[in-house]
Design an enzyme around this catalytic site. Structure first.
Site, mmCIF file in Angstrom:
data_model
loop_
_atom_site.group_PDB
_atom_site.id
_atom_site.type_symbol
_atom_site.label_atom_id
_atom_site.label_comp_id
_atom_site.label_asym_id
_atom_site.label_seq_id
_atom_site.Cartn_x
_atom_site.Cartn_y
_atom_site.Cartn_z
ATOM 1 N N CYS A 182 83.992 0.956 48.702
ATOM 2 C CA CYS A 182 85.416 1.072 48.373
ATOM 3 C C CYS A 182 86.202 -0.204 48.714
ATOM 4 O O CYS A 182 87.177 -0.529 48.036
ATOM 5 C CB CYS A 182 86.020 2.266 49.102
ATOM 6 S SG CYS A 182 85.211 3.825 48.662
ATOM 7 N N CYS A 197 92.675 5.532 43.994
ATOM 8 C CA CYS A 197 91.600 6.510 44.162
ATOM 9 C C CYS A 197 91.983 7.612 45.163
ATOM 10 O O CYS A 197 92.179 7.354 46.347
ATOM 11 C CB CYS A 197 90.341 5.789 44.634
ATOM 12 S SG CYS A 197 88.942 6.900 44.821
ATOM 13 N N ASP A 237 79.424 8.874 30.727
ATOM 14 C CA ASP A 237 78.050 9.023 31.213
ATOM 15 C C ASP A 237 78.086 9.338 32.715
ATOM 16 O O ASP A 237 79.158 9.628 33.271
ATOM 17 C CB ASP A 237 77.245 7.742 30.920
ATOM 18 C CG ASP A 237 77.775 6.533 31.683
ATOM 19 O OD1 ASP A 237 78.828 6.650 32.368
ATOM 20 O OD2 ASP A 237 77.139 5.468 31.616
ATOM 21 N N CYS A 258 80.970 1.833 42.815
ATOM 22 C CA CYS A 258 81.194 3.259 43.083
ATOM 23 C C CYS A 258 79.843 3.979 42.962
ATOM 24 O O CYS A 258 79.640 4.840 42.117
ATOM 25 C CB CYS A 258 82.221 3.828 42.107
ATOM 26 S SG CYS A 258 82.863 5.433 42.629
ATOM 27 N N TYR A 268 78.412 11.692 23.163
ATOM 28 C CA TYR A 268 78.422 10.504 24.022
ATOM 29 C C TYR A 268 78.166 9.233 23.211
ATOM 30 O O TYR A 268 78.902 8.256 23.314
ATOM 31 C CB TYR A 268 77.371 10.636 25.147
ATOM 32 C CG TYR A 268 77.165 9.295 25.798
ATOM 33 C CD1 TYR A 268 78.086 8.813 26.722
ATOM 34 C CD2 TYR A 268 76.114 8.458 25.403
ATOM 35 C CE1 TYR A 268 77.961 7.545 27.265
ATOM 36 C CE2 TYR A 268 75.974 7.190 25.939
ATOM 37 C CZ TYR A 268 76.900 6.745 26.866
ATOM 38 O OH TYR A 268 76.782 5.482 27.376
ATOM 39 N N GLU A 272 72.168 2.123 23.397
ATOM 40 C CA GLU A 272 72.699 3.391 23.880
ATOM 41 C C GLU A 272 71.677 4.515 23.716
ATOM 42 O O GLU A 272 71.581 5.399 24.555
ATOM 43 C CB GLU A 272 74.012 3.748 23.164
ATOM 44 C CG GLU A 272 75.195 2.902 23.598
ATOM 45 C CD GLU A 272 75.520 3.071 25.091
ATOM 46 O OE1 GLU A 272 75.162 4.101 25.681
ATOM 47 O OE2 GLU A 272 76.120 2.140 25.653
ATOM 48 N N CYS A 329 86.355 -2.377 45.791
ATOM 49 C CA CYS A 329 86.647 -1.689 44.523
ATOM 50 C C CYS A 329 88.031 -2.053 43.981
ATOM 51 O O CYS A 329 89.027 -1.965 44.710
ATOM 52 C CB CYS A 329 86.561 -0.187 44.735
ATOM 53 S SG CYS A 329 86.885 0.730 43.226
HETATM 54 FE FE1 SF4 Z 1 84.728 4.787 43.993
HETATM 55 FE FE2 SF4 Z 1 87.230 5.303 44.701
HETATM 56 FE FE3 SF4 Z 1 85.663 3.994 46.364
HETATM 57 FE FE4 SF4 Z 1 86.468 2.828 44.122
HETATM 58 S S1 SF4 Z 1 87.746 3.448 45.845
HETATM 59 S S2 SF4 Z 1 84.387 2.796 44.980
HETATM 60 S S3 SF4 Z 1 86.542 4.565 42.713
HETATM 61 S S4 SF4 Z 1 85.394 6.105 45.682
#
Ligand code: SF4
Length: 365
Positions: A206, A215, A147, A199, A129, A46, A209
């Site tokens: 997306c 989201c 982060d 992301c 952090y 880290e 994702c």
């Molecule tokens: Fe990022 Fe939202 Fe797309 Fe997922 S759905 S990659 S969290 S913008």
């Protein structure tokens, strides 16, 4: 701001953790799935990753743990050896703090890391952090190491349009509100991995994702422009001159920088202070470390630090007699060229030495 109540948070945790179980990245510092992380390796990684990309940090990490396999070995090391192994990573205060932290851990904690964020923050070089990262990843405590990856995912999940860096406290609060009661360490690393691989800053993927159903930016079509960023300020320019003094037996004059301040404790070519105006030749030569026929080299060395840019002009003199008239070189010593590569030299000085050697024919090993 809540993402949509407890039920959806539970669903979000399950979706993200299931994705992480299938897609987690492998790093030399990351414990294999199901095994307990070594806090020493988590801490070391880290600190290294604060200003260094994962790909660049890997070889440094391997070399560091080979030399210092645990906190006791690091605490017992000479600071120079720690700096030497850190050389090239930049931000050398991190290495000095790492060493000081290891010594505190051995002296006051029996070589073990405390587990609470408050106790971790009391140690040298461990801020908000890093304390959160250690608490979550090493000890599975509910903590949010927010982060850049977390910030991007959070800004999109919540469709937050406030620009960075002003948005940081709000994003951290959103992140803290999202940490699950169990598997906090995996959740922390899952957010990092999602931000790094799915992301992504440009063109988030997306469709792949695990959080697409949660989201808000995806629903609003705003993901590409988030997080917003305030315009960057130009870094101020600084100027300096450095002296490449080579003896006839192939020794280079190096000196140690003061312990406090930028590049503290590292080695460098003797030279002028760094300031906002360029140095006139006569002014610069007043800082020459000894009497010689100094030749100004063509070109300059450019280096970018966190808060400023540096332009360094080099002066060179060769075939020097080490015995005569070098009393002006405070805290300096002659180092055989064969050993220069083993010194704790920051990147800017490696660049400067290489620049001088293009006209010299000697290479730093
Ligand atoms: Fe990022 Fe939202 Fe797309 Fe997922 S759905 S990659 S969290 S913008």
């Amino acid at each position: 701001m809540s993402i949509a109540g407890k039920t959806n948070s539970s669903r979000l945790h399950a979706d993200l953790l299931a994705w992480y179980d299938r897609n987690r990245r492998t790093f030399p510092w990351r414990a294999p799935a199901g095994s307990r992380p070594d806090p020493y390796r988590v801490w070391l990684s880290e600190i290294m990753l604060q200003q260094t990309a994962t790909a660049a940090a890997g070889p440094y990490f391997e070399r560091f743990v080979a030399h210092f396999p645990d906190v006791f070995a690091l605490a017992a090391a000479e600071q120079d050896e720690v700096l030497r192994l850190w050389a090239g990573l930049g931000y050398y205060a991190r290495a000095r703090n790492l060493h000081a932290c290891a010594q505190r851990l051995v002296a006051e904690f029996g070589g073990r890391f405390p587990q609470t964020q408050a106790a971790l923050r009391s140690l040298p070089g461990i801020g908000t952090y890093t304390a959160a990262a250690l608490a979550a990843i090493a000890f599975d405590r509910p903590a949010a190491p927010v982060d850049g990856n977390w910030e991007r995912v959070l800004a999109r999940l919540f469709d937050l349009h406030e620009p960075l860096p002003q948005a940081k406290p709000g994003l951290r609060a959103l992140g803290e509100g999202l940490v699950p009661p169990r598997r906090a360490g995996d959740f922390a690393q899952a957010m990092m991995d999602l931000g790094a691989t799915v992301c992504t800053p440009a063109r988030p993927r997306c469709l792949l994702c695990p959080l697409q159903a949660h989201c808000r930016a995806r629903a609003a079509g705003t993901a590409d422009g988030l997080p917003r960023k305030a315009p960057r300020k130009e870094k101020p320019q600084s100027y300096g001159a450095a002296f490449y003094a080579l003896s006839h037996a192939g020794h280079l004059l190096l000196r140690r920088r003061p312990q406090q301040g930028l590049l503290g404790g590292m080695m460098e070519l003797p030279g002028t202070p760094w300031r906002a105006e360029p140095w006139q030749e006569a002014e610069a030569l007043a800082f020459a470390p000894g009497p010689a026929a100094w030749e100004k080299l063509p070109g300059q060395v450019s280096h970018v630090f966190t808060h400023f840019r540096l332009s360094l002009v080099l002066w060179r003199a060769a075939d020097l007699d080490r015995q005569a008239g070098w009393t002006g070189a405070a805290a300096a010593s002659w180092v055989s060229l064969a050993r220069v590569g083993g010194e704790a030299l920051p990147s800017v000085m490696i660049k400067a030495i290489r620049h001088a050697q293009r006209t010299d024919g000697h290479a730093v090993p």
